[in-house]
Design an enzyme around this catalytic site. Structure first.
Site, PDB file in Angstrom:
ATOM      1  N   HIS A 279     -13.719 -13.045   3.366  1.00 17.16           N
ATOM      2  CA  HIS A 279     -13.125 -12.818   2.040  1.00 17.16           C
ATOM      3  C   HIS A 279     -13.860 -13.567   0.918  1.00 17.16           C
ATOM      4  O   HIS A 279     -13.245 -14.282   0.130  1.00 17.16           O
ATOM      5  CB  HIS A 279     -11.645 -13.213   2.074  1.00 17.16           C
ATOM      6  CG  HIS A 279     -10.798 -12.483   1.068  1.00 17.16           C
ATOM      7  ND1 HIS A 279     -10.937 -12.667  -0.294  1.00 17.16           N
ATOM      8  CD2 HIS A 279      -9.814 -11.562   1.210  1.00 17.16           C
ATOM      9  CE1 HIS A 279     -10.064 -11.907  -0.923  1.00 17.16           C
ATOM     10  NE2 HIS A 279      -9.384 -11.204  -0.037  1.00 17.16           N
TER      11      HIS A 279
ATOM     12  N   GLU B 238     -15.135  -0.691   3.116  1.00 16.29           N
ATOM     13  CA  GLU B 238     -14.737  -1.431   1.922  1.00 16.29           C
ATOM     14  C   GLU B 238     -15.407  -2.801   1.832  1.00 16.29           C
ATOM     15  O   GLU B 238     -15.846  -3.220   0.777  1.00 16.29           O
ATOM     16  CB  GLU B 238     -13.205  -1.598   1.920  1.00 16.29           C
ATOM     17  CG  GLU B 238     -12.699  -2.470   0.802  1.00 16.29           C
ATOM     18  CD  GLU B 238     -11.180  -2.624   0.804  1.00 16.29           C
ATOM     19  OE1 GLU B 238     -10.497  -2.064   1.681  1.00 16.29           O
ATOM     20  OE2 GLU B 238     -10.675  -3.320  -0.095  1.00 16.29           O
TER      21      GLU B 238
ATOM     22  N   GLU C 137       1.588  -6.102  -1.567  1.00 13.40           N
ATOM     23  CA  GLU C 137       0.729  -5.860  -2.728  1.00 13.40           C
ATOM     24  C   GLU C 137       1.447  -5.040  -3.798  1.00 13.40           C
ATOM     25  O   GLU C 137       0.905  -4.084  -4.347  1.00 13.40           O
ATOM     26  CB  GLU C 137      -0.569  -5.173  -2.294  1.00 13.40           C
ATOM     27  CG  GLU C 137      -1.360  -5.999  -1.290  1.00 13.40           C
ATOM     28  CD  GLU C 137      -2.722  -5.419  -0.936  1.00 13.40           C
ATOM     29  OE1 GLU C 137      -2.885  -4.186  -0.959  1.00 13.40           O
ATOM     30  OE2 GLU C 137      -3.617  -6.222  -0.637  1.00 13.40           O
TER      31      GLU C 137
ATOM     32  N   LYS D 159      -3.201  -4.135  11.307  1.00 15.38           N
ATOM     33  CA  LYS D 159      -4.660  -4.117  11.117  1.00 15.38           C
ATOM     34  C   LYS D 159      -5.329  -4.900  12.239  1.00 15.38           C
ATOM     35  O   LYS D 159      -4.732  -5.810  12.813  1.00 15.38           O
ATOM     36  CB  LYS D 159      -5.026  -4.725   9.765  1.00 15.38           C
ATOM     37  CG  LYS D 159      -4.672  -3.834   8.575  1.00 15.38           C
ATOM     38  CD  LYS D 159      -5.259  -4.344   7.269  1.00 15.38           C
ATOM     39  CE  LYS D 159      -4.861  -3.415   6.125  1.00 15.38           C
ATOM     40  NZ  LYS D 159      -5.445  -3.792   4.823  1.00 15.38           N
TER      41      LYS D 159
ATOM     42  N   GLU E 269      -4.666  -0.465  13.387  1.00 11.43           N
ATOM     43  CA  GLU E 269      -5.296   0.221  12.251  1.00 11.43           C
ATOM     44  C   GLU E 269      -6.687  -0.368  12.046  1.00 11.43           C
ATOM     45  O   GLU E 269      -6.838  -1.565  11.814  1.00 11.43           O
ATOM     46  CB  GLU E 269      -4.439   0.010  10.993  1.00 11.43           C
ATOM     47  CG  GLU E 269      -5.048   0.586   9.719  1.00 11.43           C
ATOM     48  CD  GLU E 269      -4.151   0.372   8.475  1.00 11.43           C
ATOM     49  OE1 GLU E 269      -2.923   0.516   8.571  1.00 11.43           O
ATOM     50  OE2 GLU E 269      -4.705   0.046   7.417  1.00 11.43           O
TER      51      GLU E 269
ATOM     52  N   TRP F 214      -6.180 -13.921  -3.428  1.00  8.33           N
ATOM     53  CA  TRP F 214      -7.233 -12.943  -3.683  1.00  8.33           C
ATOM     54  C   TRP F 214      -8.523 -13.621  -4.158  1.00  8.33           C
ATOM     55  O   TRP F 214      -9.465 -12.936  -4.555  1.00  8.33           O
ATOM     56  CB  TRP F 214      -6.765 -11.882  -4.713  1.00  8.33           C
ATOM     57  CG  TRP F 214      -5.786 -10.896  -4.130  1.00  8.33           C
ATOM     58  CD1 TRP F 214      -5.390 -10.798  -2.823  1.00  8.33           C
ATOM     59  CD2 TRP F 214      -5.077  -9.863  -4.832  1.00  8.33           C
ATOM     60  NE1 TRP F 214      -4.476  -9.782  -2.661  1.00  8.33           N
ATOM     61  CE2 TRP F 214      -4.258  -9.182  -3.883  1.00  8.33           C
ATOM     62  CE3 TRP F 214      -5.041  -9.429  -6.157  1.00  8.33           C
ATOM     63  CZ2 TRP F 214      -3.427  -8.108  -4.218  1.00  8.33           C
ATOM     64  CZ3 TRP F 214      -4.208  -8.359  -6.498  1.00  8.33           C
ATOM     65  CH2 TRP F 214      -3.410  -7.705  -5.537  1.00  8.33           C
TER      66      TRP F 214
ATOM     67  N   ASP G 193      -7.957  -8.915   6.466  1.00  9.85           N
ATOM     68  CA  ASP G 193      -8.125  -7.602   5.853  1.00  9.85           C
ATOM     69  C   ASP G 193      -9.492  -6.986   6.125  1.00  9.85           C
ATOM     70  O   ASP G 193     -10.342  -6.986   5.236  1.00  9.85           O
ATOM     71  CB  ASP G 193      -7.890  -7.732   4.343  1.00  9.85           C
ATOM     72  CG  ASP G 193      -7.654  -6.387   3.680  1.00  9.85           C
ATOM     73  OD1 ASP G 193      -7.622  -5.379   4.391  1.00  9.85           O
ATOM     74  OD2 ASP G 193      -7.499  -6.365   2.442  1.00  9.85           O
TER      75      ASP G 193
ATOM     76  N   ARG H 239     -10.801   2.976  -2.075  1.00  9.66           N
ATOM     77  CA  ARG H 239     -11.816   2.455  -1.128  1.00  9.66           C
ATOM     78  C   ARG H 239     -12.624   3.576  -0.481  1.00  9.66           C
ATOM     79  O   ARG H 239     -13.051   3.476   0.674  1.00  9.66           O
ATOM     80  CB  ARG H 239     -11.180   1.579  -0.053  1.00  9.66           C
ATOM     81  CG  ARG H 239     -10.225   0.531  -0.583  1.00  9.66           C
ATOM     82  CD  ARG H 239     -10.809  -0.292  -1.690  1.00  9.66           C
ATOM     83  NE  ARG H 239      -9.863  -1.272  -2.216  1.00  9.66           N
ATOM     84  CZ  ARG H 239     -10.137  -2.073  -3.238  1.00  9.66           C
ATOM     85  NH1 ARG H 239     -11.296  -1.986  -3.873  1.00  9.66           N
ATOM     86  NH2 ARG H 239      -9.254  -2.937  -3.662  1.00  9.66           N
TER      87      ARG H 239
HETATM   88  C1  BDP Z   1      -6.980  -3.661   1.135  1.00 15.20           C
HETATM   89  C2  BDP Z   1      -7.497  -2.747   0.066  1.00 15.20           C
HETATM   90  C3  BDP Z   1      -6.409  -2.083  -0.718  1.00 15.20           C
HETATM   91  C4  BDP Z   1      -5.413  -1.455   0.222  1.00 15.20           C
HETATM   92  C5  BDP Z   1      -4.885  -2.499   1.168  1.00 15.20           C
HETATM   93  C6  BDP Z   1      -3.979  -1.934   2.226  1.00 15.20           C
HETATM   94  O1  BDP Z   1      -8.318  -3.491  -0.783  1.00 15.20           O
HETATM   95  O2  BDP Z   1      -7.001  -1.133  -1.557  1.00 15.20           O
HETATM   96  O3  BDP Z   1      -4.378  -0.861  -0.467  1.00 15.20           O
HETATM   97  O4  BDP Z   1      -5.946  -3.102   1.864  1.00 15.20           O
HETATM   98  O5  BDP Z   1      -4.433  -1.812   3.356  1.00 15.20           O
HETATM   99  O6  BDP Z   1      -8.021  -3.848   2.034  1.00 15.20           O
HETATM  100  O7  BDP Z   1      -2.835  -1.639   1.960  1.00 15.20           O
END
Ligand code: BDP
Length: 716
Positions: A538, A410, A308, A377, A404, A559, A382, A185
């Site tokens: 999203h 991104e 993830e 976050k 965070e 996703w 996200d 990113r």
């Molecule tokens: C998402 C991103 C991914 C990150 C993930 C994260 O697309 O690349 O690894 O967050 O924060 O926004 O772990």
């Protein structure tokens, strides 16, 4: 004598030409220290400087950094080299620890608040002297950067009194940099960490990176991607990390690494990485010992676990607390910390993704060691252009929590769009969680004051790369700057931060400054409008996240885009109310009720919390469909306005800065139109209603947008 004079003039000239070239390229960020042209002001500063500077006798390396900075700053701003004097009494500027001050000065200075922490400082004019003082060299470092910033911003120094200290202890950049120098990113070139040539080769960039961060109060850096690679923990790489740590130490910056949870198995040869296996604990203990033997001030670990596809304690049926505490125990003897991410969700769990982190962590409240901080976050999904604050803020009274933010854009147009994120950060920090009644803002959670946290932190996912101006977009620098300033003081106004940044980076001219500031302040709402108005989220391109793709409906459900917007013939939006997924219940009652009721839910979050009928009337009197269309159009119109405002700046600012941003604003305008056209064409297939007359018709049909393909998109 004449030759010497000529030589000195020559050196200063070369320095200036060099400064000028680099200023134009953007390499110097907010530290370009251009010559001050106001002669009255120069005189008033020289009055202090010409008498000489007393500098602390503390032999810390930070004092050396202070000297370097004074030299750069003063030779740029005032064309003078600092003269150091041994006597405090004679000096015009005193840079000294409180203990070093003579009693007469100490009595006059506002030092009572200096006990707050060892990074605090005071700058105060006492009679004919400017005094910069602190209890520790760290405070002096921040004080001197601030002094130079005040000179650069042309502040009247004859009666100055600044008492400042950070409200948050760990102020950290998170680099999502891979060991092969790609940046997840990242949109500003490759990673600035040249692993291949470390530890032998110390790039000047490392030093300038440290200076820039120190100048805005950042005191930590996580060098590696959260999607971690265990190789960085091998002796070969730790040596390289140690070389960076050595550079950063002089600027009060600690290094941190991401810890791959499966490292004991992957590089340690153990049969598993189960946190309750004593051999695994011993492996980490030894690894940490090895790290501290190389890097005595190592900061600690950042961990993404069971998210993830990353390994984690749940692979062994253990909890996040088991995993985090194991690492925390290894680090505790050395004062290191673990930042354990709450960004966990699982597509095999049939629960609204927005609810999963809360469900995972709230039952663990109070079970984490003191040197663990749960890193959350800003919003529950996200880093979208707009999200409500994460319900975990306020919900973990017995566990340290930090925030965070994502500085890299991104989901906000990469390094092509001008979006001033100070506004986004501020909106989140000012949000009221009501955890302990009215006024329990996210800022109060994060600075530890609400629950008396033992450790506080703020993390920002870096937007820095090898690009000559570091961030790709000139205004990306403003976001790095704003992050640092808000990490230092989460109550600072984003508008004031923007103003200071413009003064330090672009211009002091009042009218020009106002114009640039209004562009910046409008930019965040613009991106929300042309990408995801009214609480949409999203709906971007699959995987690379470039551009609009609300039609994505295949692959892992959480996703896809349809998972989030849920458009159908009746309306659009994710029902998270008590009648839907009930994500609202994760907020405290005042907030829950506000969001739960479609009538009281702030319209900026409407489609985040409600599935709303196309004909529902909004406060404007428009139907939802019409309002959605108008918001998209408004987003585009604002970018068109930003561009035309910027074009008024020709010949008023540096030409290179002007030209770069002008080109990028044109790209941004095209992409804003693309977002509007693609999204509205798609949503119209559900609403089956005409566009209101104010809307510029989409240029192409929906199939065209759906068939667009992109190759080699950066950041993946
Ligand atoms: C998402 C991103 C991914 C990150 C993930 C994260 O697309 O690349 O690894 O967050 O924060 O926004 O772990």
């Amino acid at each position: 004598m004449r030759r010497i004079k000529l030589f000195v003039i020559g050196v200063i000239l070369i320095f200036h030409v060099n400064q000028f070239i680099q200023a134009a390229s953007g390499y110097h960020l907010w530290l370009s220290y251009p010559e001050i042209s106001n002669s009255e002001l120069v005189k008033s500063y020289r009055k202090y400087i010409d008498k000489g500077i007393f500098i602390s006798n503390n032999d810390s390396e930070m004092i050396e950094s202070i000297k370097t900075e004074l030299e750069q700053g003063l030779s740029g701003l005032l064309l003078v080299k600092p003269i150091y004097v041994k006597s405090i009494q004679q000096a015009g500027i005193i840079i000294a620890l409180v203990d070093e001050l003579p009693e007469s000065v100490r009595q006059k200075i506002s030092i009572s608040s200096l006990n707050v922490n060892d990074e605090a400082f005071v700058i105060e004019t006492i009679g004919s002297q400017i005094v910069v003082t602190a209890s520790n060299a760290k405070g002096l470092l921040y004080g001197v950067f601030r002094l130079l910033q005040e000179f650069q911003m042309q502040t009247n120094m004859n009666n100055i009194r600044i008492v400042d200290s950070p409200k948050i202890k760990y102020r950290i950049l998170n680099h999502w940099d891979n060991l092969n120098r790609t940046v997840e990113r990242g949109y500003a070139g490759c990673s600035i960490w040249d692993w291949q040539r470390l530890p032998g080769y110390i790039d000047q960039r490392y030093i300038d990176y440290a200076r820039a961060n120190a100048s805005i109060g950042i005191n930590g850096t996580v060098l590696t991607n959260v999607n971690a690679n265990a190789i960085v923990l091998t002796p070969q790489f730790l040596e390289k990390v140690a070389a960076l740590a050595k550079v950063f130490r002089r600027y009060n910056i600690k290094v941190y690494l991401t810890a791959r949870f499966s490292a004991p198995k992957e590089i340690g040869g153990l049969p598993n990485s189960d946190p309750l296996n004593p051999d695994v604990q011993a492996w980490w203990n030894n690894k940490v010992k090895e790290i501290y033997s190389l890097i005595p001030d190592f900061g600690g670990f950042l961990v993404k676990a069971n998210s993830e596809g990353q390994p984690g304690p749940q692979d062994y049926g253990r909890t996040h607390a088991d995993g985090a505490n194991m690492l925390a125990r290894a680090l505790a003897p050395y004062g290191g910390i673990v930042m354990w991410r709450a960004f966990v969700y699982d597509h095999n769990v049939p629960v609204d993704r927005a609810k999963q982190a809360y469900a995972e962590f709230v039952p663990l409240d109070g079970k984490f060691d003191n040197n663990v901080i749960i890193q959350v976050k800003n919003g529950p999904i996200d880093f979208q252009p707009r999200e409500p604050f994460h319900p975990l803020f306020g919900a973990l009274p017995k566990t340290n929590v930090n925030i965070e933010f994502q500085i890299t854009q991104e989901y906000l147009g990469f390094a092509s769009h001008l979006v001033y994120l100070g506004k986004l950060f501020e909106e989140c920090l000012q949000s009221d969680t009501y955890a302990k009644g009215k006024g329990s803002t996210v800022a109060k959670v994060v600075d530890g004051s609400l629950f008396n946290y033992s450790a506080t932190a703020m993390a920002g996912v870096s937007n820095i790369g090898s690009s000559i101006n570091w961030t790709g977009h000139l205004f990306g620098q403003a976001n790095w700057y704003a992050f640092g300033k808000l990490a230092w003081n989460p109550y600072e106004s984003s508008e004031k931060i923007a103003e200071d940044w413009i003064k330090l980076t672009i211009t002091q001219d009042k009218q020009t400054l106002q114009r640039i500031k209004s562009i910046m302040l409008a930019s965040r709402e613009a991106v929300v409008n042309y990408m995801t108005p009214l609480g949409l989220h999203h709906i971007m391109g699959w995987d690379h996240h470039y551009g609009p793709a609300p039609w994505i409906n295949t692959g892992r459900p959480d996703w896809t885009s349809v998972y989030y917007h849920k458009a159908d013939s009746t309306g659009i939006g994710f029902d998270r109310s008590s009648k839907g997924s009930n994500a609202v219940a994760q907020y405290f009652p005042e907030v829950r009720d506000l969001f739960d009721n479609i009538e009281s839910c702030p319209e900026k979050y409407l489609l985040w919390f409600h599935h709303v009928n196309w004909d529902y009337r909004l406060k404007s009197g428009n139907t939802l469909w019409d309002e959605l269309c108008l918001r998209y159009q408004q987003g585009v119109d604002t970018v068109a306005w930003m561009l035309s405002e910027w074009q008024q700046l020709k010949n008023k600012i540096d030409n290179e800065q002007f030209r770069q941003v002008e080109m990028l604003l044109k790209i941004q305008l095209n992409e804003a139109v693309w977002w509007k056209d693609a999204c509205l064409s798609y949503f119209q297939t559900f609403s089956k209603r005409p566009f209101p007359p104010q809307i510029q018709k989409p240029k192409y049909n929906l199939e065209y947008y759906k068939n667009l393909k992109f190759y080699y998109v950066p950041g993946i």
